[in-house]
Design a protein around this motif. Structure first.
Motif, PDB file in Angstrom:
ATOM      1  N   ASP A   1      22.320  19.490 -47.493  1.00 49.21           N
ATOM      2  CA  ASP A   1      22.879  20.553 -48.330  1.00 49.21           C
ATOM      3  C   ASP A   1      24.290  20.925 -47.911  1.00 49.21           C
ATOM      4  OD1 ASP A   1      20.432  20.520 -49.436  1.00 49.21           O
ATOM      5  OD2 ASP A   1      19.986  22.654 -49.115  1.00 49.21           O
ATOM      6  N   VAL A   2      24.568  20.792 -46.637  1.00 46.89           N
ATOM      7  CA  VAL A   2      25.891  21.174 -46.137  1.00 46.89           C
ATOM      8  C   VAL A   2      26.894  20.060 -46.375  1.00 46.89           C
ATOM      9  CG1 VAL A   2      27.219  21.846 -44.098  1.00 46.89           C
ATOM     10  CG2 VAL A   2      24.869  22.633 -44.364  1.00 46.89           C
ATOM     11  N   SER A   3      26.557  18.883 -45.922  1.00 51.31           N
ATOM     12  CA  SER A   3      27.538  17.798 -45.953  1.00 51.31           C
ATOM     13  C   SER A   3      27.879  17.317 -47.356  1.00 51.31           C
ATOM     14  CB  SER A   3      27.061  16.640 -45.076  1.00 51.31           C
ATOM     15  OG  SER A   3      25.734  16.333 -45.410  1.00 51.31           O
ATOM     16  N   LYS A   4      27.006  17.596 -48.327  1.00 51.70           N
ATOM     17  CA  LYS A   4      27.262  17.162 -49.707  1.00 51.70           C
ATOM     18  C   LYS A   4      28.518  17.820 -50.276  1.00 51.70           C
ATOM     19  CE  LYS A   4      23.564  17.904 -52.005  1.00 51.70           C
ATOM     20  NZ  LYS A   4      22.206  17.946 -52.502  1.00 51.70           N
ATOM     21  N   THR A   5      28.632  19.111 -50.053  1.00 46.92           N
ATOM     22  CA  THR A   5      29.667  19.864 -50.754  1.00 46.92           C
ATOM     23  C   THR A   5      30.811  20.373 -49.891  1.00 46.92           C
ATOM     24  OG1 THR A   5      28.308  21.809 -50.441  1.00 46.92           O
ATOM     25  CG2 THR A   5      28.100  20.677 -52.565  1.00 46.92           C
ATOM     26  N   GLN A   6      30.620  20.470 -48.598  1.00 46.89           N
ATOM     27  CA  GLN A   6      31.648  21.085 -47.760  1.00 46.89           C
ATOM     28  C   GLN A   6      31.561  20.593 -46.312  1.00 46.89           C
ATOM     29  OE1 GLN A   6      30.483  25.303 -47.568  1.00 46.89           O
ATOM     30  NE2 GLN A   6      28.437  24.578 -48.055  1.00 46.89           N
ATOM     31  N   THR A   7      32.515  21.050 -45.490  1.00 40.70           N
ATOM     32  CA  THR A   7      32.436  20.683 -44.068  1.00 40.70           C
ATOM     33  C   THR A   7      31.470  21.646 -43.375  1.00 40.70           C
ATOM     34  OG1 THR A   7      34.200  22.184 -43.393  1.00 40.70           O
ATOM     35  CG2 THR A   7      34.864  19.969 -44.072  1.00 40.70           C
ATOM     36  N   ILE A   8      31.005  21.247 -42.225  1.00 40.30           N
ATOM     37  CA  ILE A   8      30.084  22.107 -41.476  1.00 40.30           C
ATOM     38  C   ILE A   8      30.797  23.416 -41.110  1.00 40.30           C
ATOM     39  CG2 ILE A   8      28.691  22.320 -39.365  1.00 40.30           C
ATOM     40  CD1 ILE A   8      28.364  19.280 -39.397  1.00 40.30           C
ATOM     41  N   GLN A   9      32.050  23.268 -40.686  1.00 42.17           N
ATOM     42  CA  GLN A   9      32.794  24.466 -40.273  1.00 42.17           C
ATOM     43  C   GLN A   9      32.934  25.474 -41.419  1.00 42.17           C
ATOM     44  OE1 GLN A   9      33.597  25.162 -37.029  1.00 42.17           O
ATOM     45  NE2 GLN A   9      33.950  27.182 -37.925  1.00 42.17           N
ATOM     46  N   SER A  10      33.266  24.976 -42.606  1.00 44.56           N
ATOM     47  CA  SER A  10      33.452  25.933 -43.710  1.00 44.56           C
ATOM     48  C   SER A  10      32.122  26.604 -44.066  1.00 44.56           C
ATOM     49  CB  SER A  10      34.086  25.266 -44.926  1.00 44.56           C
ATOM     50  OG  SER A  10      33.236  24.254 -45.408  1.00 44.56           O
ATOM     51  N   PHE A  11      31.015  25.870 -43.905  1.00 39.57           N
ATOM     52  CA  PHE A  11      29.693  26.446 -44.151  1.00 39.57           C
ATOM     53  C   PHE A  11      29.414  27.586 -43.161  1.00 39.57           C
ATOM     54  CE2 PHE A  11      25.053  26.384 -43.306  1.00 39.57           C
ATOM     55  CZ  PHE A  11      24.615  26.798 -44.562  1.00 39.57           C
ATOM     56  N   VAL A  12      29.720  27.321 -41.880  1.00 42.39           N
ATOM     57  CA  VAL A  12      29.504  28.339 -40.840  1.00 42.39           C
ATOM     58  C   VAL A  12      30.440  29.528 -41.076  1.00 42.39           C
ATOM     59  CG1 VAL A  12      29.625  28.827 -38.356  1.00 42.39           C
ATOM     60  CG2 VAL A  12      28.696  26.653 -39.146  1.00 42.39           C
ATOM     61  N   ASP A  13      31.694  29.225 -41.389  1.00 44.36           N
ATOM     62  CA  ASP A  13      32.673  30.299 -41.657  1.00 44.36           C
ATOM     63  C   ASP A  13      32.174  31.235 -42.756  1.00 44.36           C
ATOM     64  OD1 ASP A  13      34.389  29.435 -39.742  1.00 44.36           O
ATOM     65  OD2 ASP A  13      35.717  28.339 -41.094  1.00 44.36           O
ATOM     66  N   GLN A  14      31.649  30.612 -43.798  1.00 42.25           N
ATOM     67  CA  GLN A  14      31.159  31.373 -44.945  1.00 42.25           C
ATOM     68  C   GLN A  14      30.055  32.355 -44.525  1.00 42.25           C
ATOM     69  OE1 GLN A  14      29.263  29.098 -48.119  1.00 42.25           O
ATOM     70  NE2 GLN A  14      31.318  28.740 -48.937  1.00 42.25           N
ATOM     71  N   TYR A  15      29.114  31.831 -43.748  1.00 40.93           N
ATOM     72  CA  TYR A  15      28.002  32.676 -43.312  1.00 40.93           C
ATOM     73  C   TYR A  15      28.504  33.784 -42.379  1.00 40.93           C
ATOM     74  CZ  TYR A  15      23.859  34.473 -41.092  1.00 40.93           C
ATOM     75  OH  TYR A  15      22.912  35.337 -40.602  1.00 40.93           O
ATOM     76  N   ALA A  16      29.407  33.422 -41.463  1.00 41.73           N
ATOM     77  CA  ALA A  16      29.938  34.405 -40.515  1.00 41.73           C
ATOM     78  C   ALA A  16      30.635  35.546 -41.258  1.00 41.73           C
ATOM     79  CB  ALA A  16      30.897  33.735 -39.547  1.00 41.73           C
ATOM     80  N   LYS A  17      31.372  35.191 -42.289  1.00 38.08           N
ATOM     81  CA  LYS A  17      32.101  36.179 -43.080  1.00 38.08           C
ATOM     82  C   LYS A  17      31.109  37.145 -43.739  1.00 38.08           C
ATOM     83  CE  LYS A  17      36.305  35.582 -45.780  1.00 38.08           C
ATOM     84  NZ  LYS A  17      36.965  34.532 -46.568  1.00 38.08           N
ATOM     85  N   LYS A  18      30.068  36.549 -44.319  1.00 40.84           N
ATOM     86  CA  LYS A  18      29.045  37.349 -44.999  1.00 40.84           C
ATOM     87  C   LYS A  18      28.382  38.309 -44.006  1.00 40.84           C
ATOM     88  CE  LYS A  18      25.445  35.320 -47.012  1.00 40.84           C
ATOM     89  NZ  LYS A  18      24.855  34.153 -47.659  1.00 40.84           N
ATOM     90  N   LEU A  19      28.134  37.780 -42.820  1.00 42.45           N
ATOM     91  CA  LEU A  19      27.458  38.555 -41.784  1.00 42.45           C
ATOM     92  C   LEU A  19      28.314  39.738 -41.333  1.00 42.45           C
ATOM     93  CD1 LEU A  19      24.817  37.941 -40.236  1.00 42.45           C
ATOM     94  CD2 LEU A  19      26.235  37.015 -38.424  1.00 42.45           C
ATOM     95  N   ILE A  20      29.590  39.466 -41.134  1.00 43.68           N
ATOM     96  CA  ILE A  20      30.488  40.506 -40.644  1.00 43.68           C
ATOM     97  C   ILE A  20      30.699  41.581 -41.715  1.00 43.68           C
ATOM     98  CG2 ILE A  20      32.896  40.931 -39.941  1.00 43.68           C
ATOM     99  CD1 ILE A  20      32.624  38.063 -38.562  1.00 43.68           C
ATOM    100  N   ASN A  21      30.703  41.159 -42.975  1.00 39.81           N
ATOM    101  CA  ASN A  21      30.967  42.119 -44.037  1.00 39.81           C
ATOM    102  C   ASN A  21      29.742  42.893 -44.510  1.00 39.81           C
ATOM    103  OD1 ASN A  21      33.662  41.538 -44.102  1.00 39.81           O
ATOM    104  ND2 ASN A  21      33.416  39.882 -45.582  1.00 39.81           N
ATOM    105  N   SER A  22      28.566  42.477 -44.056  1.00 35.04           N
ATOM    106  CA  SER A  22      27.375  43.198 -44.530  1.00 35.04           C
ATOM    107  C   SER A  22      26.491  43.574 -43.343  1.00 35.04           C
ATOM    108  CB  SER A  22      26.587  42.333 -45.486  1.00 35.04           C
ATOM    109  OG  SER A  22      25.817  41.402 -44.731  1.00 35.04           O
ATOM    110  N   ASP A  23      25.609  44.472 -43.605  1.00 33.64           N
ATOM    111  CA  ASP A  23      24.697  44.895 -42.550  1.00 33.64           C
ATOM    112  C   ASP A  23      23.272  44.416 -42.814  1.00 33.64           C
ATOM    113  OD1 ASP A  23      25.643  48.068 -41.079  1.00 33.64           O
ATOM    114  OD2 ASP A  23      25.645  46.018 -40.328  1.00 33.64           O
ATOM    115  N   SER A  24      23.123  43.588 -43.806  1.00 33.42           N
ATOM    116  CA  SER A  24      21.782  43.217 -44.243  1.00 33.42           C
ATOM    117  C   SER A  24      21.093  42.309 -43.242  1.00 33.42           C
ATOM    118  CB  SER A  24      21.847  42.518 -45.577  1.00 33.42           C
ATOM    119  OG  SER A  24      22.604  41.341 -45.445  1.00 33.42           O
TER     120      SER A  24
END
Ligand code: GDP
Length: 324
Positions: free
Chosen positions: A301-324
Motif C-alpha cells: 500500500d505504501v510503495s505503490k503510491t509514495q515513498t516510505i518517508q512521505s507516508f511516515v511524514d503524513q502520519y506524523a503531521k496528522k498525529l501532531i495536529n490532532s489529539d485523537s
C-alpha cells in the motif's frame, strides 16, 4: 498496587530489606506498572544524592568477570561493606542463558547477608536494558548497598550504553598479545577507565605483564587525542591476586576526582531520562488506534503510491495536529 503498598515497600527497602528491594525492582521492570507508582519510586530515588559506587565490569565471555566479581565482592564484604551485583546482558532474552543467571557461579558471595545479586532483566520493561539497570543501581544504593558491581557482556553498543550509567568502567582483558589485542584496543581505549589484564598467574604471568605494557604504550600514543585517562593493572581473580590493587585504583579515582563524579552522575541521569521520556511517549502512542492502524499498513500500500518517508511524514503531521 496501592500507593500504601508501594510506600511500605520503599520504606522496607530503605531499611535494607532484600525481599522488598527485589520486589521494587520487579515493579520497575514490569511494563504494566502504573505511571503513578513509577513516579513515586523515582521521586524517592532522586530525593537524595548517593555516595554508592557504580562500577561496571566488562569483557568477553570467559575473561573472568564472574570470578572477579566473586573475588572483589568477597574482599569488600570482608571490609564490612554492602555489595550489590547486577547484570546487563543483551543476549539474555534471546538465549535465556543470562550472565548471573547461572547462580552457582555467584553462589559463594550470593548467600552473604550483605550481598544482593540480581540477574539481567528480560524483555518487556520500560526504557531499555541500561536505563532499567540505572534505576536498579539507584534502588540498591537506596537500600544501603555501597558498591554496585554491574557485570556487562562486552558487545558493541550495549557496552557503550552500559559505560554511560556507571561511574567507572573496568574492562577485563586476557593476557594475549599481538593481533588479538589489536582488536580490543579500540573499544577499550574509548570507554575503559581501568583496564585489567586478568589471569596473571602461572604460565600466563609474563604474558599478562607484556600485554599490560603493550596496552599502556598504545594508550600513550592516543593520549594527545583527548582519550580519557586510564589505569592499567594485572590481576588474578582466581588466585585472589591484585584485588587490593584494583580496590585502591578504584578508590583513588573517587578521591582524586570528586568533582568529576558530580558531572558523571548528571550525565547518567540525563541518559536515563531521555530513554524514560521516549518510552513513556511510545507507550501512549502504542495505545492510539490510529498508530495501531499505521503500524499495520501493508508494504504494498505504501510503495505503490509514495515513498516510505512521505507516508511516515503524513502520519506524523496528522498525529501532531490532532489529539485523537
Ligand atoms: P566470565 O564469562 O567472564 O564471567 O568468566 P568466568 O569468571 O566464568 O571465568 C571463565 C574461566 O576462566 C573459568 O574457568 C575460570 O575459572 C577461569 N578464570 C577466571 N579468572 C581466572 C584467573 O585469574 N586465572 C586463571 N588461570 N583462570 C581464571
Amino acid at each position: 498496587m496501592t500507593t500504601n503498598d508501594i510506600a511500605s515497600l520503599m520504606d522496607h527497602t530503605r531499611l535494607g530489606d532484600r525481599r522488598a528491594l527485589a520486589k521494587v525492582i520487579s515493579v520497575l521492570e514490569n511494563i504494566n506498572t502504573s505511571a503513578g507508582d513509577r513516579d513515586y519510586i523515582i521521586d524517592k530515588l532522586f530525593a537524595k544524592d548517593t555516595n554508592a559506587r557504580f562500577i561496571g565490569i566488562s569483557g568477553t565471555p570467559g575473561v573472568g568477570k564472574s570470578t572477579l566479581i566473586q573475588a572483589y565482592g568477597k574482599f569488600l564484604v570482608e571490609k564490612g561493606r554492602k555489595v550489590a551485583v547486577l547484570a546487563v546482558d543483551p543476549s539474555s532474552p534471546v538465549g535465556g542463558g543470562s550472565i548471573l543467571g547461572d547462580k552457582t557461579r555467584m553462589a559463594e558471595i550470593a548467600v552473604h547477608e550483605n550481598v544482593f545479586v540480581r540477574p539481567s532483566p528480560s524483555m518487556g520493561f520500560l526504557g531499555g536494558l541500561t536505563a532499567q539497570t540505572y534505576l536498579t543501581q539507584l534502588l540498591c544504593a537506596y537500600a544501603g548497598y555501597e558498591h554496585i558491581l554491574v557485570e556487562t557482556v562486552g558487545v558493541g553498543q550495549s557496552e557503550v550504553e552500559a559505560a554511560e550509567i556507571v561511574d567507572l568502567f573496568i574492562v577485563l582483558c586476557l593476557p594475549n598479545s599481538g593481533d588479538e589485542l589489536q582488536g580490543i584496543k579500540k573499544g577499550i581505549l574509548e570507554i575503559a577507565d581501568i583496564v585489567a589484564i586478568n589471569k596473571a598467574d602461572g604460565e600466563l604471568l609474563s604474558a599478562a605483564e607484556r600485554a599490560k605494557m603493550e596496552l599502556e604504550n598504545a594508550f600513550q600514543i592516543t593520549r594527545s587525542m583527548g582519550v580519557k585517562e586510564k589505569d592499567f593493572i594485572t590481576l588474578s581473580a582466581a588466585k585472589n591476586k591484585g584485588i587490593d590493587k584494583l580496590h585502591e585504583t578504584i578508590e583513588s579515582r573517587y578521591h582524586a576526582r570528586a568533582g568529576d563524579l558530580k558531572s558523571k552522575r548528571l550525565n547518567q541521569k540525563k541518559a536515563w531520562f531521555r530513554k524514560e521520556l521516549e518510552s513513556r511517549l511510545m507507550k501512549i502512542l502504542r495505545q492510539k488506534k490510529s498508530y495501531q492502524k499505521f503500524m499495520q499498513t501493508p508494504i504494498a500500500d505504501v510503495s505503490k503510491t509514495q515513498t516510505i518517508q512521505s507516508f511516515v511524514d503524513q502520519y506524523a503531521k496528522k498525529l501532531i495536529n490532532s489529539d485523537s
